[in-house]
Design an enzyme around this catalytic site. Structure first.
Site, PDB file in Angstrom:
ATOM      1  N   HIS A  44      38.727  28.805 -19.026  1.00  8.47           N
ATOM      2  CA  HIS A  44      39.153  29.496 -17.800  1.00  8.47           C
ATOM      3  C   HIS A  44      38.584  30.911 -17.801  1.00  8.47           C
ATOM      4  CE1 HIS A  44      41.971  31.316 -14.902  1.00  8.47           C
ATOM      5  NE2 HIS A  44      42.362  30.091 -14.561  1.00  8.47           N
ATOM      6  N   ASP A  49      51.687  26.021  -5.569  1.00  4.84           N
ATOM      7  CA  ASP A  49      52.600  26.966  -6.214  1.00  4.84           C
ATOM      8  C   ASP A  49      51.952  28.248  -6.722  1.00  4.84           C
ATOM      9  OD1 ASP A  49      51.110  26.104  -8.356  1.00  4.84           O
ATOM     10  OD2 ASP A  49      52.676  24.819  -9.172  1.00  4.84           O
TER      11      ASP A  49
HETATM   12  C1  UD1 Z   1      46.197  31.233 -11.063  1.00  2.00           C
HETATM   13  C2  UD1 Z   1      47.580  30.886 -10.517  1.00  2.00           C
HETATM   14  C3  UD1 Z   1      48.135  29.664 -11.245  1.00  2.00           C
HETATM   15  C4  UD1 Z   1      47.144  28.508 -11.228  1.00  2.00           C
HETATM   16  C5  UD1 Z   1      45.805  28.981 -11.770  1.00  2.00           C
HETATM   17  C6  UD1 Z   1      44.778  27.884 -11.683  1.00  2.00           C
HETATM   18  C7  UD1 Z   1      49.074  32.675  -9.772  1.00  2.00           C
HETATM   19  C8  UD1 Z   1      49.939  33.798 -10.167  1.00  2.00           C
HETATM   20  N1  UD1 Z   1      48.485  32.004 -10.764  1.00  2.00           N
HETATM   21  O1  UD1 Z   1      46.362  31.646 -12.411  1.00  2.00           O
HETATM   22  O2  UD1 Z   1      49.335  29.264 -10.621  1.00  2.00           O
HETATM   23  O3  UD1 Z   1      47.642  27.467 -12.017  1.00  2.00           O
HETATM   24  O4  UD1 Z   1      45.358  30.101 -10.989  1.00  2.00           O
HETATM   25  O5  UD1 Z   1      43.648  28.187 -12.464  1.00  2.00           O
HETATM   26  O6  UD1 Z   1      48.915  32.404  -8.601  1.00  2.00           O
HETATM   27  N2  UD1 Z   1      39.126  35.081 -13.001  1.00  2.00           N
HETATM   28  C9  UD1 Z   1      37.766  35.276 -12.797  1.00  2.00           C
HETATM   29  N3  UD1 Z   1      37.100  34.402 -11.956  1.00  2.00           N
HETATM   30  C10 UD1 Z   1      37.723  33.378 -11.333  1.00  2.00           C
HETATM   31  C11 UD1 Z   1      39.098  33.190 -11.551  1.00  2.00           C
HETATM   32  C12 UD1 Z   1      39.796  34.044 -12.374  1.00  2.00           C
HETATM   33  O7  UD1 Z   1      37.174  36.180 -13.347  1.00  2.00           O
HETATM   34  O8  UD1 Z   1      37.059  32.634 -10.587  1.00  2.00           O
HETATM   35  C13 UD1 Z   1      39.847  36.005 -13.910  1.00  2.00           C
HETATM   36  C14 UD1 Z   1      40.064  37.396 -13.298  1.00  2.00           C
HETATM   37  O9  UD1 Z   1      39.957  38.359 -14.314  1.00  2.00           O
HETATM   38  C15 UD1 Z   1      41.502  37.321 -12.794  1.00  2.00           C
HETATM   39  C16 UD1 Z   1      42.132  36.452 -13.872  1.00  2.00           C
HETATM   40  O10 UD1 Z   1      41.139  35.488 -14.181  1.00  2.00           O
HETATM   41  O11 UD1 Z   1      42.098  38.604 -12.674  1.00  2.00           O
HETATM   42  C17 UD1 Z   1      43.425  35.798 -13.498  1.00  2.00           C
HETATM   43  O12 UD1 Z   1      43.358  35.135 -12.250  1.00  2.00           O
HETATM   44  P1  UD1 Z   1      44.753  34.841 -11.445  1.00  2.00           P
HETATM   45  O13 UD1 Z   1      44.453  34.042 -10.224  1.00  2.00           O
HETATM   46  O14 UD1 Z   1      45.513  36.086 -11.271  1.00  2.00           O
HETATM   47  O15 UD1 Z   1      45.597  33.991 -12.478  1.00  2.00           O
HETATM   48  P2  UD1 Z   1      45.309  32.573 -13.151  1.00  2.00           P
HETATM   49  O16 UD1 Z   1      45.779  32.669 -14.545  1.00  2.00           O
HETATM   50  O17 UD1 Z   1      43.923  32.153 -12.866  1.00  2.00           O
HETATM   51  N1  UDP Z   2      38.914  21.678 -13.192  1.00  2.00           N
HETATM   52  C1  UDP Z   2      37.566  21.886 -12.886  1.00  2.00           C
HETATM   53  N2  UDP Z   2      36.754  22.471 -13.821  1.00  2.00           N
HETATM   54  C2  UDP Z   2      37.219  22.857 -15.033  1.00  2.00           C
HETATM   55  C3  UDP Z   2      38.594  22.666 -15.337  1.00  2.00           C
HETATM   56  C4  UDP Z   2      39.413  22.079 -14.390  1.00  2.00           C
HETATM   57  O1  UDP Z   2      37.125  21.529 -11.788  1.00  2.00           O
HETATM   58  O2  UDP Z   2      36.424  23.366 -15.829  1.00  2.00           O
HETATM   59  C5  UDP Z   2      39.801  21.067 -12.174  1.00  2.00           C
HETATM   60  C6  UDP Z   2      40.676  19.916 -12.630  1.00  2.00           C
HETATM   61  O3  UDP Z   2      40.026  18.679 -12.457  1.00  2.00           O
HETATM   62  C7  UDP Z   2      41.903  20.060 -11.736  1.00  2.00           C
HETATM   63  C8  UDP Z   2      41.978  21.530 -11.468  1.00  2.00           C
HETATM   64  O4  UDP Z   2      40.699  22.074 -11.772  1.00  2.00           O
HETATM   65  O5  UDP Z   2      41.727  19.387 -10.502  1.00  2.00           O
HETATM   66  C9  UDP Z   2      43.042  22.172 -12.314  1.00  2.00           C
HETATM   67  O6  UDP Z   2      42.957  23.552 -12.175  1.00  2.00           O
HETATM   68  P1  UDP Z   2      43.692  24.544 -13.142  1.00  2.00           P
HETATM   69  O7  UDP Z   2      43.899  23.917 -14.480  1.00  2.00           O
HETATM   70  O8  UDP Z   2      42.936  25.813 -13.070  1.00  2.00           O
HETATM   71  O9  UDP Z   2      45.077  24.784 -12.395  1.00  2.00           O
HETATM   72  P2  UDP Z   2      46.485  24.022 -12.353  1.00  2.00           P
HETATM   73  O10 UDP Z   2      46.252  22.585 -12.023  1.00  2.00           O
HETATM   74  O11 UDP Z   2      47.142  24.212 -13.674  1.00  2.00           O
HETATM   75  O12 UDP Z   2      47.229  24.754 -11.290  1.00  2.00           O
END
Ligand code: UD1
Ligand code: UDP
Length: 389
Positions: A245, A99
């Protein structure tokens, strides 16, 4: 004619964790499927941690992530990049997961190129357009575009049937996250290089926290963090581990409220292996994540979900997961209860596995074989049953 070309597309940490077992399973059968991988890298470091663990080298890496990216930026950058990949590869099917915005956009790009779409982890619904945001819409839109729906549970299948998806296009497979989990949790895992006191797990009730949902940014997240800070202050036996995160908005609130507090450990995002092994050793999980609601019950860990609604009702029904929302009062009360009331804790700490049995990727492989005419019989569906992990 086989091998049929499958393009697996993902972009974030959870998609990668849950697609890795599928990619590895398909790649074990090169006579049937030529499985290529395209990552948008909507996440960068958090995606790379998973690619490294499962030794997956993407064929395409769009490297789209930018700090503080907007939904529009992710959508347009992923759409342009994926369209080019699909045009070049001409896959027989594009596989997407769950999603995220990468999921929806990959399905849309496949549609624009008249390519079939297989949706893994299909059919999860809250029924509320903005909760979670934008995931509820991402998965519904991907669902409309999908030709095959790999529903993890019967509940998810029922959601799809209600929306008019033909039953023959739905396969109940279990969730591939359980495949990943079972391959990764080990009884004697050693956390050698984590920056935690060595006796932490022996002397404390360790609460594992994760938080990142968009609808919790700002005040809801601050309220959760204040409640935890106060709980740890008033319960000397409690400790919190929070792998924060990478999102800067989450980091700012976390550091301001939880930074420098005794027995609260703010860590960098952990690689999947130490993370799930940490979960297996913790007392309680607090989260707004989707994946943790599936993993923790399999490990017999009570989960308090920091959201108002969930698309994963199965473990709530079996009693291992409680929806507590995001108010200071509710978070404080529920955690306090589980720290103090042994009976309450014991009732929740039952290992249940409504989400999978470790064979979801195998069922997806068999369903694809059936779909492409390589198999005569439909694969058997996953039927959830209670069992110890
Ligand atoms: C995204 C997904 C969400 C999912 C989540 C899992 C969308 C809109 N959101 O949310 O559905 O549950 O990932 O974690 O698809 N960033 C880093 N390094 C990384 C990852 C993220 O620096 O490896 C920072 C960046 O500043 C980036 C921000 O996090 O712009 C947000 O990342 P983004 O993928 O847009 O949204 P999430 O909140 O991570
Ligand atoms: N996870 C991980 N390292 C972390 C936190 C979460 O590997 O420090 C794993 C967790 O076991 C799960 C997945 O990441 O499988 C969940 O990801 P996240 O919470 O970012 O996204 P969501 O499940 O809400 O889409």
């Amino acid at each position: 004619m086989p091998p049929y070309k499958i393009l697996a597309v993902f972009g974030t940490r959870p998609e990668a964790i849950k697609m890795a077992p599928v990619v590895l399973e398909l790649q074990r059968h090169p006579q049937d499927f030529d499985c290529r991988v395209a990552v948008t890298a909507q996440h960068r470091e958090m995606l790379d941690q998973v690619l490294n663990l499962f030794a997956i080298e993407p064929d395409y890496d769009l490297n789209i992530m930018q700090a503080r990216q907007s939904l529009e930026e992710v959508t347009t950058r992923a759409l342009e990049g994926l369209s080019a990949v699909i045009a070049r590869e001409q896959p027989d099917m594009v596989l997407v997961h769950g999603d995220t915005t990468t999921t929806f956009v990959a399905a849309l790009a496949a549609f624009y190129h008249h390519k079939q779409v297989g949706h893994v982890e299909a059919g999860l619904r809250t029924g509320q357009k903005y909760a979670p945001f934008p995931e509820e819409m991402n998965r519904r839109l991907a669902g409309v575009l999908a030709d095959l729906h790999f529903a993890p549970t019967i509940t998810a299948k029922d959601n799809l049937l209600r929306e008019g998806v033909p039953e023959e296009n739905i396969y109940v497979t279990g969730n591939t996250v359980i495949d990943a989990l079972l391959a990764t949790v080990r009884p004697h895992y050693s956390f050698g290089d984590l920056d935690l006191p060595p006796a932490l797990f022996d002397g404390h009730k360790v609460i594992l926290l994760t938080a990142h949902r968009r609808e919790n940014w700002g005040e809801p997240m601050r309220a959760i963090f204040r409640a935890l800070r106060d709980l740890v202050r008033s319960h000397p036996e409690a400790a919190v581990i929070f792998p924060v995160h990478k999102n800067p908005l989450v980091r700012e609130s976390a550091t301001a409220i939880l930074g420098g507090q005794e027995r609260i450990y703010l860590l960098e995002p952990l690689a999947y292996e130490p993370f799930v092994n940490l979960m297996a050793r913790s007392y309680l999980v607090l989260t707004d994540s989707g994946g943790l609601q599936e993993e923790a019950p399999a490990l017999g860990k009570p989960v308090l979900v920091l959201r108002e609604v969930t698309e994963r009702p199965e473990a709530v029904e079996s009693g291992t997961v409680r929806l507590v929302g995001t108010s200071y009062k509710k978070v404080y009360e529920h955690v306090h209860e589980l720290l103090e009331d042994e009976e309450s804790y014991r009732r929740m700490a039952q290992a249940v596995n409504p989400y999978g049995d470790g064979l979801a990727s195998r069922r997806i492989y068999l369903a694809l074989r059936y779909h492409f005419g390589l198999e005569v019989l439909r694969p058997e569906e996953f039927l959830a049953k209670r069992k110890d992990f």
